[in-house]
Structure formats: structure tokens, C-alpha cells
Design a protein around this motif. Structure first.
Motif, PDB file in Angstrom:
ATOM      1  N   ALA A 117       0.832  -1.198   0.000  1.00 40.61           N
ATOM      2  CA  ALA A 117       0.000   0.000   0.000  1.00 40.61           C
ATOM      3  C   ALA A 117       0.872   1.254   0.000  1.00 40.61           C
ATOM      4  N   ARG A 118       1.935   1.217   0.772  1.00 39.57           N
ATOM      5  CA  ARG A 118       2.849   2.368   0.800  1.00 39.57           C
ATOM      6  C   ARG A 118       3.639   2.485  -0.496  1.00 39.57           C
ATOM      7  N   LEU A 119       4.146   1.348  -1.003  1.00 43.04           N
ATOM      8  CA  LEU A 119       4.925   1.372  -2.243  1.00 43.04           C
ATOM      9  C   LEU A 119       4.141   2.002  -3.379  1.00 43.04           C
ATOM     10  N   TYR A 120       2.935   1.505  -3.594  1.00 39.29           N
ATOM     11  CA  TYR A 120       2.132   1.988  -4.722  1.00 39.29           C
ATOM     12  C   TYR A 120       1.420   3.291  -4.409  1.00 39.29           C
ATOM     13  N   GLY A 121       1.215   3.582  -3.104  1.00 36.93           N
ATOM     14  CA  GLY A 121       0.648   4.873  -2.738  1.00 36.93           C
ATOM     15  C   GLY A 121       1.651   5.984  -2.966  1.00 36.93           C
ATOM     16  N   ASP A 122       2.924   5.724  -2.621  1.00 36.57           N
ATOM     17  CA  ASP A 122       3.978   6.716  -2.833  1.00 36.57           C
ATOM     18  C   ASP A 122       4.280   6.914  -4.314  1.00 36.57           C
ATOM     19  N   ASP A 123       4.166   5.843  -5.089  1.00 39.62           N
ATOM     20  CA  ASP A 123       4.550   5.905  -6.504  1.00 39.62           C
ATOM     21  C   ASP A 123       3.593   5.052  -7.342  1.00 39.62           C
ATOM     22  N   PRO A 124       2.408   5.581  -7.675  1.00 41.28           N
ATOM     23  CA  PRO A 124       1.415   4.812  -8.425  1.00 41.28           C
ATOM     24  C   PRO A 124       1.925   4.279  -9.760  1.00 41.28           C
ATOM     25  N   ALA A 125       2.936   4.936 -10.322  1.00 37.06           N
ATOM     26  CA  ALA A 125       3.476   4.473 -11.607  1.00 37.06           C
ATOM     27  C   ALA A 125       4.057   3.070 -11.500  1.00 37.06           C
ATOM     28  N   LEU A 126       4.531   2.691 -10.311  1.00 36.21           N
ATOM     29  CA  LEU A 126       5.081   1.344 -10.122  1.00 36.21           C
ATOM     30  C   LEU A 126       3.981   0.297 -10.234  1.00 36.21           C
ATOM     31  N   LEU A 127       2.779   0.647  -9.774  1.00 36.27           N
ATOM     32  CA  LEU A 127       1.649  -0.267  -9.926  1.00 36.27           C
ATOM     33  C   LEU A 127       1.235  -0.345 -11.390  1.00 36.27           C
ATOM     34  N   SER A 128       1.234   0.800 -12.068  1.00 34.79           N
ATOM     35  CA  SER A 128       0.898   0.795 -13.503  1.00 34.79           C
ATOM     36  C   SER A 128       1.858  -0.093 -14.280  1.00 34.79           C
ATOM     37  N   LEU A 129       3.137  -0.048 -13.917  1.00 35.42           N
ATOM     38  CA  LEU A 129       4.119  -0.902 -14.595  1.00 35.42           C
ATOM     39  C   LEU A 129       3.842  -2.369 -14.308  1.00 35.42           C
ATOM     40  N   ARG A 130       3.610  -2.698 -13.038  1.00 33.38           N
ATOM     41  CA  ARG A 130       3.407  -4.097 -12.668  1.00 33.38           C
ATOM     42  C   ARG A 130       2.173  -4.682 -13.326  1.00 33.38           C
ATOM     43  N   THR A 131       1.157  -3.875 -13.555  1.00 38.47           N
ATOM     44  CA  THR A 131      -0.088  -4.388 -14.132  1.00 38.47           C
ATOM     45  C   THR A 131      -0.162  -4.147 -15.638  1.00 38.47           C
ATOM     46  N   SER A 132       0.964  -3.789 -16.249  1.00 33.61           N
ATOM     47  CA  SER A 132       0.994  -3.541 -17.690  1.00 33.61           C
ATOM     48  C   SER A 132       1.520  -4.755 -18.442  1.00 33.61           C
ATOM     49  N   THR A 133       1.425  -4.688 -19.762  1.00 30.64           N
ATOM     50  CA  THR A 133       1.930  -5.769 -20.609  1.00 30.64           C
ATOM     51  C   THR A 133       3.456  -5.809 -20.632  1.00 30.64           C
ATOM     52  N   LEU A 134       4.105  -4.787 -20.098  1.00 27.18           N
ATOM     53  CA  LEU A 134       5.565  -4.767 -20.057  1.00 27.18           C
ATOM     54  C   LEU A 134       6.113  -5.665 -18.946  1.00 27.18           C
ATOM     55  N   PHE A 135       5.277  -6.005 -17.971  1.00 25.22           N
ATOM     56  CA  PHE A 135       5.690  -6.837 -16.845  1.00 25.22           C
ATOM     57  C   PHE A 135       5.664  -8.288 -17.289  1.00 25.22           C
ATOM     58  N   GLN A 136       6.839  -8.889 -17.401  1.00 21.61           N
ATOM     59  CA  GLN A 136       7.004 -10.189 -18.030  1.00 21.61           C
ATOM     60  C   GLN A 136       7.181 -11.323 -17.002  1.00 21.61           C
ATOM     61  N   PRO A 137       7.107 -12.583 -17.463  1.00 24.26           N
ATOM     62  CA  PRO A 137       7.273 -13.721 -16.537  1.00 24.26           C
ATOM     63  C   PRO A 137       8.549 -13.665 -15.700  1.00 24.26           C
ATOM     64  N   HIS A 138       9.663 -13.216 -16.278  1.00 23.03           N
ATOM     65  CA  HIS A 138      10.883 -13.180 -15.465  1.00 23.03           C
ATOM     66  C   HIS A 138      10.798 -12.109 -14.383  1.00 23.03           C
ATOM     67  N   HIS A 139       9.986 -11.059 -14.618  1.00 23.75           N
ATOM     68  CA  HIS A 139       9.777 -10.063 -13.571  1.00 23.75           C
ATOM     69  C   HIS A 139       8.958 -10.666 -12.425  1.00 23.75           C
ATOM     70  N   ARG A 140       7.969 -11.485 -12.758  1.00 27.39           N
ATOM     71  CA  ARG A 140       7.185 -12.163 -11.719  1.00 27.39           C
ATOM     72  C   ARG A 140       8.085 -13.083 -10.902  1.00 27.39           C
ATOM     73  N   ALA A 141       9.033 -13.727 -11.572  1.00 27.73           N
ATOM     74  CA  ALA A 141       9.977 -14.594 -10.858  1.00 27.73           C
ATOM     75  C   ALA A 141      10.847 -13.769  -9.910  1.00 27.73           C
ATOM     76  N   TRP A 142      11.235 -12.571 -10.335  1.00 26.16           N
ATOM     77  CA  TRP A 142      12.014 -11.703  -9.453  1.00 26.16           C
ATOM     78  C   TRP A 142      11.215 -11.345  -8.202  1.00 26.16           C
ATOM     79  N   VAL A 143       9.944 -10.997  -8.397  1.00 29.23           N
ATOM     80  CA  VAL A 143       9.094 -10.645  -7.254  1.00 29.23           C
ATOM     81  C   VAL A 143       8.937 -11.844  -6.322  1.00 29.23           C
ATOM     82  N   ARG A 144       8.730 -13.027  -6.896  1.00 27.41           N
ATOM     83  CA  ARG A 144       8.610 -14.246  -6.085  1.00 27.41           C
ATOM     84  C   ARG A 144       9.877 -14.471  -5.265  1.00 27.41           C
ATOM     85  N   ASP A 145      11.039 -14.338  -5.900  1.00 27.19           N
ATOM     86  CA  ASP A 145      12.302 -14.549  -5.200  1.00 27.19           C
ATOM     87  C   ASP A 145      12.501 -13.495  -4.109  1.00 27.19           C
ATOM     88  N   HIS A 146      12.072 -12.286  -4.407  1.00 25.96           N
ATOM     89  CA  HIS A 146      12.136 -11.194  -3.421  1.00 25.96           C
ATOM     90  C   HIS A 146      11.295 -11.537  -2.197  1.00 25.96           C
TER      91      HIS A 146
END
Length: 216
Positions: A117-146
């Protein structure tokens, strides 16, 4: 990634996507401006991320296209750098707000929900990126590993969460949580204003339910 591999990724995340690591403050500022330019373009109302080009990013950042290619091979690499920045910022928020070890899935979920909530509240563009077509399977793997790394390092010794973190079969299922959270966050982001609070609450309950399912 193993814990050691993730720690290397995290320590070098400022270089992810780059042809070369900027050595001077001015060069670092240029790279940061290009990443921010991409985020601004993705976050614009009516934006079609699949149509964004390196020329668009360079123009929005106020640099010639040659300056972009000095540091990034193509648009995909700019996206990689932006996702790495998002993960790095989330790590900073977790470090700032998690002052004690976590005992169970419920405690974990409350921390994750508050931090996102804080991450995307401070910077809504990060949510737009995550929910866009630019966010690829390897990015999801990075988030999972994180998330895996955070769970392993924040679980209280002898707790249910430590037992969860020790089970590789359950940790692999975090990919399910990442996939569901991506969809849920997108719908919450697109909710009409008058229904946003109620819908967001329902989305958070769905995320809690998904995480408990992963842990079962």
C-alpha cells in the motif's frame, strides 16, 4: 534463486538492465531519469505500454536517443531496470517498517499488504508498470524470489513461518500468490472511485485467502 543468488541480485540491482554501470553522479542521474521517464509514460491516462518505444522514453527524459542506448540495449532493458528499482524500493520499505521477526502467515500478510500500500501509494506508476503488458514472466519470478528472501530472513526462529520458509514445495507456490496479486492489484487500481474503498477491501481479503492457500 537461492538465498545467496538473491543477495547478489539485490546488491547489484542498480545495475540490472544496464550495458554499463554509471560511475559519475551525472551518469547515474541520467539513468534514473530514463527509468522515471518510462514509468511516467506507462502511468499516463490511456497509455498503451505495448506501443512505447525507446524514442518515447528518451524524449520524455529530455535526452537524445544515443544517450539511452549508451546505457540500455533496448526498451526491455529499461523495463528490467524499472522493475529492479521497484523491488529495491519495496525492500527499503520492508526494512524501515519491519522491526521484529514474524511468527505466522497472518503477520506476514499484514506486513506485505501495508508495505505494498505504501509502495504503490507513494509511486502509483510502479503499480501501472506491474499491471501492464511490459511486466514479463521473469519479472514475476524476481518478485517471487524477493518475497521468498523476505520470508526466510524475517521468520521468527521456531515459528510457523520459519517452518513455511523451510519447505521448498510451499515456497515455490509463492508464484501463485504473485500471479493472483498482480490481477487483484490491477482490478483495484482500475476500480471506480465511488466503489474503490469497498473493492480494495475485498481485494485484500482475496490476497489473504490466497496466501493462506499457498501455505496449506
Amino acid at each position: 534463486m537461492t538465498t545467496a543468488e538473491y543477495e547478489v541480485f539485490n546488491a547489484t540491482s542498480e545495475s540490472v538492465g544496464l550495458r554499463k554501470t554509471p560511475r559519475q553522479t551525472r551518469s547515474r542521474s541520467r539513468v534514473d531519469s530514463l527509468v522515471r521517464a518510462l514509468l511516467e509514460l506507462v502511468d499516463e491516462p490511456g497509455s498503451e505500454p505495448s506501443r512505447i518505444t525507446t524514442t518515447d522514453v528518451a524524449r520524455r527524459g529530455g535526452f537524445p536517443i544515443g544517450s539511452l542506448y549508451e546505457y540500455f540495449e533496448d526498451l526491455d532493458k529499461v523495463v528490467d531496470a524499472a522493475v529492479a528499482y521497484s523491488i529495491r524500493r519495496h525492500t527499503e520499505i520492508l526494512d524501515e517498517t519491519t522491526n521484529e521477526s514474524l511468527a505466522d502467515i497472518s503477520a506476514l500478510m499484514e506486513v506485505l499488504i501495508a508495505s505494498y500500500a505504501r509502495l504503490y501509494g507513494d509511486d502509483p506508476a510502479l503499480l501501472s508498470l506491474r499491471t501492464s503488458t511490459l511486466f514479463q514472466p521473469h519479472h514475476r519470478a524476481w518478485v517471487r524470489d524477493h518475497l521468498q528472501h523476505f520470508i526466510r530472513t524475517s521468520a521468527a526462529p521456531g515459528s510457523a513461518l520459519e517452518e513455511f520458509a523451510a519447505r521448498t514445495d510451499l515456497m515455490r507456490r509463492l508464484g501463485l500468490f504473485v500471479a493472483v496479486s498482480e490481477t487483484v492489484l490491477r482490478h483495484a487500481h482500475e476500480a471506480e472511485a465511488e466503489h474503490a474503498a469497498e473493492f480494495t477491501g475485498q481485494c485484500l481479503e482475496l490476497l489473504r485467502s490466497t496466501m493462506h492457500h499457498v501455505a496449506d
